[in-house]
Each structure stands twice: as structure tokens, then as C-alpha cells.
Design a protein around this motif. Sequence first.
Motif: not given
Length: 691
Positions: A258-262, A321-323, A328-329, A342-343
Motif C-alpha cells: 500500500d505504501w511507496l517510498l520515493l 514549491a522550491d525544489a 530526500a525521502a 515527481d516529488l
Amino acid sequence: MIGIFSIGRARRASRRAKRTLSPTDWQIAADAWHRVADSLPRSARVWVQYGHALRRANRSAEACGAYHKAIALDRDLVGAWVGLGIAWKAQGARSSAMDAFTQALRLDPNALTARNELLLYGGRSEQPEPTHGRLAMADALAGLAVSLRETRDWQRDFNQASLFPLQDYAHFRRLNWVPAPEAAASIDFTVLIDADAATPVQLRATIQSLLRQTHGEWRARIEAPQALREHPVGSLCHVDPRVRFTDADREEPEEPTDWLLLVEAGTILAPDALGWFAWTANETACVAAYCDHDHVTLDWKYGPIHHDPVLQPVYDRHWFADAGVRPAALLVRRSDVDGKADLVQMLARMSSCPVAHIPQILASRLADASPPRPTATPVKDAGGTGGEARIAVIIPTRDNAPLLSVCVRSLIDKAARPDLLDIIIVSNRSAKAETHALLAELKRDASTTVLDFDEPFNWSRANNVAVQESRAELLLFLNDDTEMLSDQWDALVRSDLVGPHPAGMVGALLFYPHGGIQHAGVVMGVNEGGPEHEARWQSNDECGPLARWKRVRACSAVTGAFMAMPRTLFDRLGGFDEANFIIAYNDIDMCLRVRESGEIVLYDPRITLIHHESISRGANLTRDMVAWDCGELEALHRRWGQALFQDPGYNLHYTRQGYPFDGYRHPAAAEVEAHIRRSASDHPWAVSRVE
């Protein structure tokens, strides 16, 4: 003999001045000590007393001269250096003040006044000795039976000793480890690793950090080009069957989790990272979660060197709004990911969902030549944004004609649409001829109204009465001692209050007239006192941690010297509290009520003003004024309780003692868990009153 009699009179005058805290009485004391100094010009201690009296009589420049004479006679006189530092501080001479406090501490490491002044002024790193890691002090606290007063003094020093200066981040990071609490139920993760632009070294670091996780229920899927798959780093997929590459040429089976860690390749997860994410997913109703992180340089011989921390606030769409400050996760529900994630875009879409913040440094990004830097929010063309909403500018004043004239002219000259301004000047018993002449001149402009307010001073009531004089959709409450610097300021206000993501309140970046920041938002919960202005006394071009003082962001509160809000919200909240906040804290109370309603208080540094507030504000308050201020602060605390000590935008790792953002601390596990739960609410910036 004359000198002895003069000293006696001077001491009696000083004692009387201490009882009243009146600048007038301190002036009398200063005159008395001046006569003593004339008769005893070689006494360093007399010059110190003369300097103290001058400083408290609001004659700081002359006080510096007296302290310098004392130091010339005796360079080891600690009181002279402390007094000199306070006098320089009153004039805004930050560097000179810090030098004086530092010298006092070199002479006497136990000079608490000098140490406290240095800490409150943002000079933790300037102290001549380390202020952290004093284990002997901890032993003394545990084993000594001392009086209550001594215990408090030792406890304050111990709290300071447990803090780490900013330049000692690497040491702080080595000791920063709070184990993840046990999750109530099993959580299975799929870790999506973006390695499209990664090097083999970066991918290896990320995979190996996964293999060290204390939480073992995970699988990793790597998106990478063919060259990386064929590199020896690809052999790690054979070392652990939980790790494999995705195949873009064929349809992948749906992940059973159910969970994804990007994460991006090059991100090194702390051993307890997945454990913290699992606990957060179990304990909250969040749809996403992110953590703090830093950057790391690997050295094969000396080990990892951690630097450049990114200590995040509670979720704020403006901040992310600032990349440059993207997490980081990022943990997200699988159902919320459509295609390649896209984070930054994903965080922007979650503004109406509960997003948890884990205030733990659970990830480190491998540093290349230099880490990515956050940037200040760029000034955008706000022309036309927010339609043609009228703005009522309400300016209370009393016999302050020179500054009022500058204030009004600058507003009109800098406005994009001066024809959409209703300027309402509330004259509170002005008596000077020059004031009446200016008001008569200003009234000739059809957009300006002068309202005679013939009542004892009550800032809240004066503004409430003035609001009724206009039907404008937007309200701006403004001090008469401000000067607008920003072109198209009114368009920016409309954009913030009527734009696609409207705020409930907007504040500005304020500067002192002779340089230095006076206000960059308000921070709560520092020094166990009242709300404090961020960035006070910093240089005009100082950006602050992660450029926060130069970026549009949510904040806990803003100053009433410039605060704008929609009229509909003002009416719904019932205006300012005229009964409880007559002089002070009316602006803080209003900001908290805005947040209580579920709206955001926005700090917009694109709007800049000069504010002619005294740099030494509060130094010469009489005893009655101090008691009054404490009474209104008590009323604020009675209404809002713990909300005064919790700031969603102030990371738990920053010091709660001394100058805001001036050092690091280790939050307790219970503090971290409570923060996570609060952050995962539908309105994490909202507050609740206790009345």
C-alpha cells in the motif's frame, strides 16, 4: 570629601531609578554620576556607573564613551565590557556588541549576563569556550542538593550546554539518533529508486543503506538506464532478492504494498528510516510523510562527514514549491502515484490532504561538488492577479507628522493601482499644529479619509472603528512609522489574498531605518517567553536557514506593523479584541484566530518596508508599562495556552534557548512523536484555544 558626598547622592538617585525604571529618573542619576566622574576622573568603576545610568536614560552613544573611559583605566573590568555590549546593541551595532560580550566572557567565563546577551543576539558561535557536552554539569545537577534558585541557574546552564553551535553540526549529527518506536502493525514498503541520472556510486550507496534497515519488510524497484544495469552495481540485485530493476519494455505487475517510498539514487537512508515511516503510517491518518535530511561527503578513512542540514517545517505548499528543499525521502500511498513520480509536483497536489512531517534526520544525500541550494522565492509579476479588489489601508497616528507623511506618500507612489486604495488615517487626539496641517493636506485627496478618534489609546478599537469607514474587500493595518519600498506592493497583496491559493493573513519583511532586519515573521516557543520576530538585527541581505527570510512561506504570526487580510475573514472573526489587547499582542491574537479558522498566515518578503521602530524597544519601559505588558501576555497565554510554545515552521532540532536558529538540540522521542501526530492533521497550522 566632595567625591564621597557626590557618590552617596548618585547611588541614592540610581536606587530610585531602579525602583521606577523611569528614563527620567535615570537621567537624574546620570547627571549625578557625571558630577562624580568629574571629581574622580581616574575611577574606572565610577565611569561604569555613569555609563549604566546613561544607557538606561536612552543615551546609548554617550554611554559607550563612558564605558570606553572605564576600559581605558581598567581593561579587566567585566561590567564595563558587558555595559558596552548592551549600549552597542541598543544602537544596532551588532558586530561591536558581540565583540564586547565575547571579551567579557574571556575575562569571566561565568559572566551570565554577557553569555545570555550573546545567545539572545545570535552569537552562540562567538562564545570563547564550548557550550555543549558538559557531562560534569549533568552529574552536578543529579547529585548536588542546592537551593531552588541555584537549581534554576544550573538547569538553565545545562540546557545551554546541551546545545550545539551551527558550526558543530557534524558532531551534533553523530550523536543524533532516536530509535524508531515499535509499529503497532506490520507495514510493507516498496522503495522506488530513481536512478535515471545516477552514477554507480550513488546507486550503490542507496541500496546498501536499504540492506542496513532495522525494518525488514521492504522491496526495492530501481528505474535505471541499461548501462547502469550492466555495471557491477547491478550485481546487488542478485545479492538480495528484494532488490530488482524495473523493465520499461514490459508491463510491470502491480506492487502488492500500500505504501511507496520515493527516493533518488544517492540518498542514504538512516538504519531506522523505514521504522519511523512505518510507525508514522500506522499511528496517523496521513496520505504522505517526509523527513528531515542532510548532505554527506564520504571519506574512506575518516568516515562520513555530514553537513548542510535541511530541517523541514510542517507541510507548507509555499515552502515546497522550491525544489531545493524537496524531501530526500517521501512516503506516499500507492494509489496516489500515477506514472513516474515527481516529488515537488506530488507535494503540491497534497495541499488539502494530511501530510506527516517526521522531525528526524533519516536521510543523507551524497554531496557532489556542492549540495543543491534552496533559493529565495523569485519576485513574480503580480499585475492583474487578484482582480481589482480595493484595499483599505488603516493607519492609526498621534502627532507623528514627519513619518506619517513619508508613510502615505510611499504607499501611493509604489502602488500599481493607487486608484484602488482607501487610505484611512485614525488621528488619536493629535494636538500639534504640524499634524493638523498635514492631515488637512492629505484629506484633499479623495481616496484619503481622516477619522478623529477622541478616546484614550486603544490600538484594537481604533482599527475596528476605522474598518467601518470603507467597504473595501481587503484590509491592510499599517503603522504610521513605516515606509514602503516595494513596487506594486498592492498587486502582491491581492495575489496573496485573492489568488489561486489565498491566505488568511499576509505580513511583510521589515527593515530598521539604519540597516538590519526588524521582522521576517514571528516565531513561537523560543526562550519560554512571548512571540519573537525572526531575523531581528540580521543584515539586510541575510537569507536565514534554507533562505527562509527571503521566501514566501507560511508562518505562525506576523507583526501588526503591516498585516493584510480579507474583510470577510475580519468580520467573521469579530475584529480585534478591544477588551484584552489594548496595546500589545493584538496582532498575535488575530493571527492565531486566523489559524484557528483553518486559514494560513503568510509571510511575503517580496513586500518590504522600513519600520522606524526603536532598535532598543523595551529597554526603557517603566515598571507600570512592564506590568501592563505582562498582563496582556498573560491574557494571550490564558486564551491560547500551548499554542504560544509550538511553532509548525520551527523545526524541533533548532535551539529553544537564545537566538532563534542559532544552534541545534536533540528533541526527546515523546516530543518527536507528538509533533508527527500534530503534523498529520487536516490543518497542521491550525491552533485551538483553551478558553
